[in-house]
Design a protein around this motif. Structure first.
Motif, PDB file in Angstrom:
ATOM      1  N   PRO C  31      -2.247 -43.852  -6.217  1.00  0.00           N
ATOM      2  CA  PRO C  31      -2.410 -45.332  -6.333  1.00  0.00           C
ATOM      3  C   PRO C  31      -3.442 -45.991  -5.470  1.00  0.00           C
ATOM      4  O   PRO C  31      -4.195 -45.933  -4.841  1.00  0.00           O
ATOM      5  CB  PRO C  31      -1.321 -45.895  -6.097  1.00  0.00           C
ATOM      6  N   THR C  32      -4.320 -46.496  -7.199  1.00  0.00           N
ATOM      7  CA  THR C  32      -4.631 -47.737  -7.051  1.00  0.00           C
ATOM      8  C   THR C  32      -4.882 -48.959  -6.263  1.00  0.00           C
ATOM      9  O   THR C  32      -3.322 -49.269  -7.176  1.00  0.00           O
ATOM     10  CB  THR C  32      -6.214 -47.918  -7.947  1.00  0.00           C
ATOM     11  N   ALA C  33      -4.592 -49.081  -5.257  1.00  0.00           N
ATOM     12  CA  ALA C  33      -4.493 -50.552  -4.864  1.00  0.00           C
ATOM     13  C   ALA C  33      -4.614 -52.616  -5.431  1.00  0.00           C
ATOM     14  O   ALA C  33      -3.902 -53.273  -5.943  1.00  0.00           O
ATOM     15  CB  ALA C  33      -4.422 -51.132  -3.207  1.00  0.00           C
ATOM     16  N   GLY C  34      -5.963 -52.230  -5.726  1.00  0.00           N
ATOM     17  CA  GLY C  34      -6.447 -53.207  -6.555  1.00  0.00           C
ATOM     18  C   GLY C  34      -7.297 -54.690  -5.236  1.00  0.00           C
ATOM     19  O   GLY C  34      -6.558 -54.332  -4.181  1.00  0.00           O
ATOM     20  N   ALA C  43      -5.214 -50.424   1.175  1.00  0.00           N
ATOM     21  CA  ALA C  43      -5.859 -48.998   0.102  1.00  0.00           C
ATOM     22  C   ALA C  43      -5.301 -47.899   0.847  1.00  0.00           C
ATOM     23  O   ALA C  43      -5.231 -47.702   2.030  1.00  0.00           O
ATOM     24  CB  ALA C  43      -7.375 -49.409   0.106  1.00  0.00           C
ATOM     25  N   MET C  44      -5.526 -46.721  -0.680  1.00  0.00           N
ATOM     26  CA  MET C  44      -4.834 -45.940   0.009  1.00  0.00           C
ATOM     27  C   MET C  44      -5.802 -44.195   0.173  1.00  0.00           C
ATOM     28  O   MET C  44      -5.792 -43.846  -1.325  1.00  0.00           O
ATOM     29  CB  MET C  44      -3.081 -45.366  -0.386  1.00  0.00           C
TER      30      MET C  44
END
Ligand SMILES: Nc1nc2c(c(=O)[nH]1)N[C@H]1C(S)=C(S)[C@@H](COP(=O)(O)OP(=O)(O)OC[C@H]3O[C@@H](n4cnc5c(=O)[nH]c(N)nc54)[C@H](O)[C@@H]3O)O[C@H]1N2
Ligand SMILES: Nc1nc2c(c(=O)[nH]1)N[C@H]1C(S)=C(S)[C@@H](COP(=O)(O)OP(=O)(O)OC[C@H]3O[C@@H](n4cnc5c(=O)[nH]c(N)nc54)[C@H](O)[C@@H]3O)O[C@H]1N2
Ligand code: SF4
Ligand code: SF4
Ligand code: SF4
Ligand code: SF4
Ligand code: SF4
Lengths: 721, 452, 235
Positions: C31-34, C43-44
């Protein structure tokens, strides 16, 4: 060449099937319409379809992994859900000579262009004031009739029609140019901030090739690079990186050397064996200094420079003005080092020198490029293995184009068509592009998103995404052999969009006074098929060649702004992820840590450690960067990889309006650039602005770093390792 | 003297059960509101995801685990102290034991909820337990978290027994003095206690066994909690002294909590007659001893790290010594060492207010110690690229405050249903039952003579 | 013989371009954390390219180091996991069973390399970005730990493709997404038990080192250190 699929992907059999009124019965908006799929896909089984990455001029071939899935679509004016083949992932095309099965970071993210939540799903007509960004959805019939009406109205004064796009080669641009020619309008206007027009011109002068060069990095033994971010964003970065990997290891023999000359360490410079900081804009002087040593030491005769050498004033006399000592004064590189590098460069062949990016974006860009060209010629690196060469050009010539500056200097046209260009964002504010556009009575955009430029449009005719259309590329560099790629759509369009070339062809047919002679193709697909069937002979001659001109004298760069008032040389650079800002809408790229600062979702200004100390600036502090033409605010990243007199800033953020992911984020360094140009090409000298820096406040949380404790509490002594 | 009737001791100690002031209701209302806020915060966290807390990459543990270790530490006051005092038959223990044991039970209950609160999927907390599932998947017995599960449950069970057993005769006293529903309830709780010699013998034997058994359990609990850290290769977690260091810290904070609780009870329940300054003085001496021991552990831990000079450990070392955690670190040293040693070493300063002040400081200091063990290490793991920071978010703070309120609330409610000072033990102190070994003469003379 | 998957990263080739990072995101539905969450350390990046500065201007150098799960033979993340969500497979992968994970985050603390990432919230893909999801890889829910799997789905499909064709698995048949995309060809993946595989041979390169070797984690990722000019090429 890619075999073509004869299936008619475009003909959407958008026949309404069962209308299933779902849970929220009664609300017609929530009715889900299932379109009957027209494709036979085995559920869960992936097929691979070729395509072309559109995100930079390199034109790499990709393959798209297509699998079935349920998509919410918008077709024939109706939302619905359909099971269809969907592109899930992009990978490098193993058969493509540029990508060789690999794919750069932007190419990977290109799939998000198609699935972007803010993509326009249907034609739009402006409903609010110009620039308000308010649009109303209309049908294609309405949209086309508006467009045709405007074109008909201009037919009396056809010179009043203009098209603004990016400088790209290929049939799409040929078609546009052809349309304009037959309409009676001038050649298309093209604009890209990081275009390498200066280098093309230099190559034309030095080698008779008006074209970007190709480097045989895989076989070179000594790579001397003047400022080109060739592994990140410049020219054909993916092909360069593939070749670079081969150069580094696995060739046998001894390991080659890579020297990078630049004032701010780029991602490319980070991989160099030797990194030299020079004063910005003096790279050419260093090249001439090296040539001086080579000639003086008798390692090569002066006439080895050939035509390229003849372009340089004083060359045949051994460049007497460019002694190592003189060059040391000019560039800041020590005389001993110049001496040593020159000997290395001449002795460890095949060696190749590269110049690109910021050194060319100076007022003396042409002289800089000519110097490096001559250096290559001197050591015999032109047209040899491990050297520099020019890709034979296929049947697709570069379409003639006007520059945006030329267009801006003239009166605004009556009708302007925008294709994939956003000069309101990417040109300096001093050019006043917005004001110019506001004077154009009718603007139509083919863009898929509302950005700063298309927000000024009266009509938006959204194009398919590249995965939904016929695509092609005709790269001008990156491989030793000619490359042209054509591919069919990898998936059916999700929305009520139409391919821009087809819209033009359609509009051409609908005109009251038909184009004379009419365009010979019914569709873009037809155009692509026609010549692609039999590969045309590779053009041996340069695309556009000028006779050798009078020799050019080296001169120092002229910078805008006085050194007293504006002490720092401002160095915008293409962001590795967001490039020139046109990719700022892709969330994967926004969240990609910058390779050197690890910043995500941010803008920043890079300052030298000691400079920051002197100015009392800590990591993350917000500063104002002001030129004579504007100012911006951004947080500081203190970096050991930049000279004390420079301030660098990535391009890409600072969009006023460009989807939910990019709007209102960071600052745009291009906006404050001085409107100075490289004189021979008129290309913006985007590295020739001086700025001053004032601390405004402490960290404001806008700088988001992935690495280290600086993420929340800036403290530059940490996270360095 | 007829000791079954007209017994001022029993009157005094049962009074809080029978008479409740408005202040009590007010305090309960306030505390209950805070606890409910905590529950709401937790519900919010479960609903939106654990991300509403401040934990992040790489500081994956923060306030919740700090509070976990803190409360488990507090729990060591009670049972352990009371068991030791019982075994050595300390004269002054009698009014203290129950206050202490109650702290243990409640602190354990509160502490044990934190590992659940901090889970990403708290609704699956029972997967930590070995239970026969259809899939025959057992928990990983190599994981210290599973050891925690056993250790805490064992200690909780033991402490509950240890608390409840000596309550039986008191339940009988209340039963005998009340009527109606109250009599029925306490009658049930009294488990048919008649005060027969056999019953007294059995009770005493059970208490002896429990006292012997609970000490190793208590020691093991905090040793095992320390293994949560020392078994993971995080800089400054991976230490061989963590077992005794944690146990010492636990007892240290436990005594401080006990002192504060006793002082509060003495004042609110007007138990001046039973909780004498001498008790506080003795506990204060114990606190001083633990402070010195704690100081020694901290010093030796730091010394070996400094001497070892391993880069990743030194990063944590300096972060706490003079970096971003330094202010917390030196506050901790001040609260846990400088103040206690400075005040408690001098008889003149070892007054009741002084002792309570020191105890409050020790609670703050020991909470900081837990935080400083967990967070700086995680924030400075070996690859400096992945260094990070942590700042708590409102959810974590609300939940933390709520647990302190919960402790106070539970304690207050408990003191309303059970005599907080063991009636029969006090009586035995005064007039030993023939079936029980009499305490020494001096106890009655020395201690009770000193009664105001 | 059972496979034993391993990786080699040639730091001499790596250009820090991060194509691998995005490839991993695309392949593994990360996923995108934003911006807001990324700013809070959420953030991943299962794979990250670490950047270390050395020296001061102008004699400054940068080292890039792509770091993903090292699939340790002696993995500290496995011992501490109470539910066996983190465990070693027969083929030497450090596997993460999302359905077993209850989110203690203990494994992430224990991992010396900080390569484990946690789903602090339910991941979201703003429609229609969910169409980019790889159907071969599950989407993780809130409260679950995740990390590089060596693209186990590609290992599986590589093996079954070989089986379907009735042939032995060849070196290079299986390419994790990062390996496949890396422009410079800096990452090499293969079976360490197959002594002829490129990965196995390079694991024993004189340039080979392990990350945080002294932690005793016995990683299965080998880093080939950068060379200097004119040294004999060792690949
Ligand atoms: N509506 C509907 N019903 C269906 C189906 C359908 O498609 N739709 N599919 C059918 C089919 S094919 C199947 S196989 C069944 C599956 O039905 P179930 O067997 O009920 O499967 P799940 O719901 O996947 O999971 C069961 C529970 O196990 C828990 N769990 C996971 N790991 C562990 C563990 O280690 N220990 C314990 N104790 N619990 C654990 C999960 O959290 C979950 O609560 O459903 C059938 N029923
Ligand atoms: N995320 C997630 N994944 C899971 C699970 C999970 O819980 N969560 N559970 C797993 C389990 S236990 C199972 S059993 C699998 C099930 O996985 P699948 O077998 O894929 O199950 P379904 O999606 O229920 O059904 C497959 C397709 O069969 C079609 N179908 C229905 N009836 C017929 C028929 O008569 N003939 C034909 N030819 N097609 C028909 C349906 O429309 C559907 O498209 O999923 C596994 N995968
Ligand atoms: S270099 Fe990257 S962005 Fe440019 S065309 Fe190739 S894949 Fe696309
Ligand atoms: S690198 Fe970390 S996550 Fe991967 S196996 Fe090793 S300890 Fe576990
Ligand atoms: S977070 Fe999940 S995988 Fe990690 S230790 Fe806890 S349960 Fe195991
Ligand atoms: S092996 Fe797969 S999961 Fe691991 S880093 Fe590479 S792409 Fe990501
Ligand atoms: S893709 Fe390859 S070269 Fe680029 S950062 Fe990753 S490992 Fe390095």
């Amino acid at each position: 060449m890619t075999p073509m699929d004869r299936r008619r992907f475009f003909k959407i059999t958008a026949i309404t099937g069962t209308t299933a009124a779902l849970a929220s019965c009664g609300n017609p908006e929530n009715q889900i319409v299932r379109f009957i799929p027209d494709e036979e896909l085995t559920p869960g089984v992936a097929v691979w379809k070729p395509s072309v990455c559109p995100l930079c001029a390199a034109g790499c071939g990709v393959t798209a992994r297509v699998m079935d899935g349920d998509a919410e679509v918008f077709r024939s004016g109706q939302p619905g859900v359909t099971r269809m083949g969907l592109v899930r992932k992009l990978e490098g095309d193993p058969e493509h000579p540029l990508s060789k099965g690999r794919l750069c970071v932007r190419g990977q993210a290109a799939v998000q262009v198609t699935y972007h939540p803010d993509r326009l799903v249907a034609p739009q007509r402006r409903s609010g004031d110009r620039g308000s960004g308010q649009f109303t959805e209309i049908t294609w019939d309405e949209a086309l009739s508006v467009l045709v009406e405007r074109l008909d109205a201009t037919a009396a004064a056809p010179a009043q029609l203009a098209v603004l796009s990016r400088p790209r080669r290929g049939r799409r641009h040929e078609l546009v140019a052809e349309f304009l020619r037959r309409f009676g309008a001038p050649a298309p206007v093209s604009f890209e901030i990081f275009d390498d027009a200066v280098l093309r011109r230099a190559n034309d002068l030095s080698f008779g090739r008006h074209q970007l060069p190709t480097f045989d990095l895989a076989r070179t033994s000594y790579l001397l690079n003047f400022g080109a971010d060739l592994l990140g964003t410049w020219n054909s970065p993916l092909a360069h990186s593939v070749a670079y990997g081969a150069m580094r290891q696995g060739r046998g023999g001894s390991r080659p050397k890579f020297v990078q000359v630049e004032p701010r360490m780029s991602q490319t410079g980070a991989s160099a064996d030797e990194w030299l900081a020079v004063r910005p804009g003096t790279e050419g002087a260093l090249a001439l200094g090296l040539a001086h040593v080579v000639m003086k030491a008798g390692l090569r005769p002066a006439d080895g420079g050939g035509r390229a050498g003849a372009q340089i004033e004083g060359w045949s006399g051994g460049l007497p003005a460019f002694t190592p000592e003189a060059v040391e004064k000019e560039t800041g590189v020590s005389a001993e080092r110049i001496e040593r590098l020159a000997r290395e460069f001449a002795s460890y062949g095949p060696a190749v020198a590269v110049i690109g990016g910021a050194p060319l974006a100076q007022t003396n860009g042409l002289a800089q490029a000519l110097a490096v060209n001559a250096l290559n010629a001197l050591v015999g690196s032109v047209g040899v293995e491990g050297g520099v060469s020019f890709m034979p050009q296929g049947p697709v010539p570069a379409a003639p184009a006007r520059t945006l500056r030329e267009a801006l200097a003239a009166a605004p046209p009556q009708v302007l068509l925008l294709d994939d260009a956003n000069p309101v964002f990417a040109a300096p504010a001093a050019w006043k592009v917005r004001d110019w556009l506001r004077q154009v009575p009718f603007i139509a955009s083919f863009g898929s998103f509302i950005d700063e430029t298309s927000a000024l449009a009266d009509l938006i005719l959204p194009d398919h995404s590249f995965l939904e259309s016929w695509v092609e590329s005709a790269p001008e560099s990156g491989a030793a052999t000619a490359v042209a790629t054509v591919a069919g759509p990898a998936m059916r369009p999700l929305y009520d969009t139409r391919s821009m070339p087809d819209v033009l062809l359609d509009a051409g047919r609908r005109l009251k006074t038909p184009l004379a002679p009419a365009l010979p193709w019914q569709t873009f697909e037809e155009m692509l098929q026609a010549p692609a069937a039999e590969p045309a002979p590779v053009a041996a001659a340069p695309a556009r060649s000028t006779a050798a001109a009078a020799p050019t004298a080296w001169r120092a760069p002229e910078l805008d702004g006085s050194a007293g008032e504006y002490p720092f040389q401002f160095m915008p650079y293409p962001s590795q992820a967001l490039f020139d800002g046109s990719l700022a809408h892709l969330p994967w790229l926004q969240e990609l840590p910058d390779p050197l600062t690890t910043a995500m979702w941010s803008s920043w200004v890079e300052l030298n450690v000691r400079t920051a100390e002197t100015l009392g600036i800590a990591d993350g502090d917000v500063v104002e960067v002001a030129s004579a033409h504007g100012s911006l605010r951004a947080p500081v990243v203190i970096s050991p990889g930049i000279g004390p007199d420079a301030a660098a800033m990535p391009v890409g953020q600072g969009h006023e309006t460009f989807t939910r992911y990019a709007s209102g984020r960071g600052a745009n360094p291009l906006a404050i650039l001085a409107p100075v140009a490289e004189p021979s090409t008129g290309q913006l000298a985007w590295a020739a602005t001086r700025v001053k820096i004032t601390r405004i406040s402490g960290a404001d949380g806008s700088l988001i770093l992935f690495a280290g404790a600086t993420r929340e509490r800036p403290d530059h002594t940490r996270g360095r390792g | 003297m007829n000791r079954t009737r007209n017994n001022p001791l029993a009157d005094d100690l049962i009074r809080p059960l029978l008479h409740t002031s408005v202040w009590f209701y007010g305090a309960v209302l306030v505390l209950a509101t805070i606890v409910l806020c905590g529950a709401a915060a937790w519900a919010y966290q479960v609903w939106y995801g654990i991300g509403v807390a401040g934990i992040n990459w790489p500081v994956f543990w923060g306030f919740y685990l700090t509070n976990f270790v803190f409360w488990i530490g507090i729990s060591h006051a009670g049972t352990l102290i009371s068991a030791i005092l019982r075994l050595v038959n300390a004269r002054w223990r009698r009014p203290v034991t129950r206050c202490a044991e109650v702290i243990t039970v409640f602190a354990l209950m509160i502490g044990a909820t934190f590992p659940i609160i901090h889970l990403g999927k708290p609704w699956l907390f029972f997967w930590l337990a070995p239970y026969p599932s259809a899939r025959e998947i057992w928990p990983n017995f190599r994981s210290p978290l599973v050891w925690d599960f056993f250790a805490i449950n064992t200690y909780l069970t033991g402490s509950l027994l240890f608390l409840i057993l000596p309550m039986i005769p008191d339940f009988a006293v209340i039963r005998d003095r009340s009527s109606g529903l109250r009599r029925r309830i306490y009658g049930t709780l009294a488990l048919g206690w008649q005060g027969t010699t056999t019953q007294w013998h059995r009770l005493e034997a059970a208490m002896q066994i429990m006292a012997v058994a609970i000490i190793p359990v208590a020691v093991s609990v905090h040793t095992i909690v320390s293994f949560d850290f020392s078994m993971a290769h995080v800089p400054m977690w991976h230490s061989t002294i963590f077992g005794p260091y944690f146990v010492a810290g636990a007892i240290f904070s436990g005594i401080a909590a006990l002192i504060i609780a006793m002082a509060a009870l003495r004042r609110t329940l007007r138990l001046h007659a039973y909780l004498h300054p001498l008790h506080f003085d003795n506990l204060a001496k114990l606190l001083l001893l633990m402070s010195l021991l704690w100081g020694y552990f901290v010093f030796s831990e730091r010394l070996t790290v400094w001497y070892g000079n391993q880069p990743s450990e030194m990063a944590v070392f300096w972060a706490t010594q003079r970096g971003e955690y330094a202010s917390l670190y030196w506050t901790m040293v001040f609260c846990n060492f400088i103040i206690p040693v400075g005040i408690l070493s001098f008889r003149r300063l070892r007054t009741l207010p002084g002792i309570v002040l020191v105890s409050c400081g020790v609670l703050v200091g020991m909470w900081l110690e837990r935080f400083l063990i967990i967070v700086p290490g995680l924030a400075n793991k070996p690859l400096s690229y992945s260094w990070g920071t942590y700042s708590p978010q409102p959810t974590e703070i609300v939940i933390m405050v709520a647990t302190f309120a919960a402790m106070a609330l539970l304690y207050m409610l408990f003191s309303k249903v059970v005599p907080i000072i063991s009636i029969w033990e006090m009586k035995v102190g005064n007039q030993p039952h023939p079936a029980l070994p009499a305490d020494e003469e001096e106890e009655q003379q020395g201690l009770w003579r000193a009664r105001p | 013989m059972a496979h034993r998957w391993g990786m080699v990263v040639d730091l001499d080739k790596c250009t820090g371009c991060e194509a691998c990072v995005t490839a991993c995101h695309a392949e593994n539905n990360i996923p995108t954390a934003g911006a807001t969450e990324a700013g809070r350390g959420r953030a991943m990046h299962w794979l990250r390219v670490e950047r270390y500065w050395e020296g001061d201007f102008p004699d400054v150098k940068v080292k890039f180091k792509p770091v993903m799960c090292q699939h340790c033979d002696n993995a500290p993340c496995e011992a501490v996991c109470p539910t066996y969500a983190s465990h070693q497979t027969d083929e030497g992968l450090n596997a993460q069973v999302y359905n077993r994970c209850i989110g203690t985050r203990y494994c992430a603390n224990a991992c010396s390399y900080n390569v484990r990432f946690f789903n602090f919230f339910n991941p979201q893909w703003e429609k229609p970005l969910q169409l980019q999801l790889n159907p071969d890889v599950s989407v993780r829910e809130v409260g679950v730990m995740e990390k590089c799997t060596f693209c186990v789905q590609r290992i599986k499909s590589g093996k079954s493709a070989a089986k379907a064709d009735g042939r032995e698995l060849k070196d290079g048949d299986i390419q994790p997404a990062c390996v496949q995309s890396c422009p410079a060809g800096a990452i090499i993946f293969g079976d360490l038990n197959d002594h002829e595989s490129r990965a196995a041979r390079l694991t024993h390169s004189p340039r080979g080192t392990k990350l945080l070797e002294d932690e005793g984690t016995e990683p299965k990722v080998t880093y080939l250190q950068r060379q200097s000019w004119n040294e004999p090429d060792t690949q």
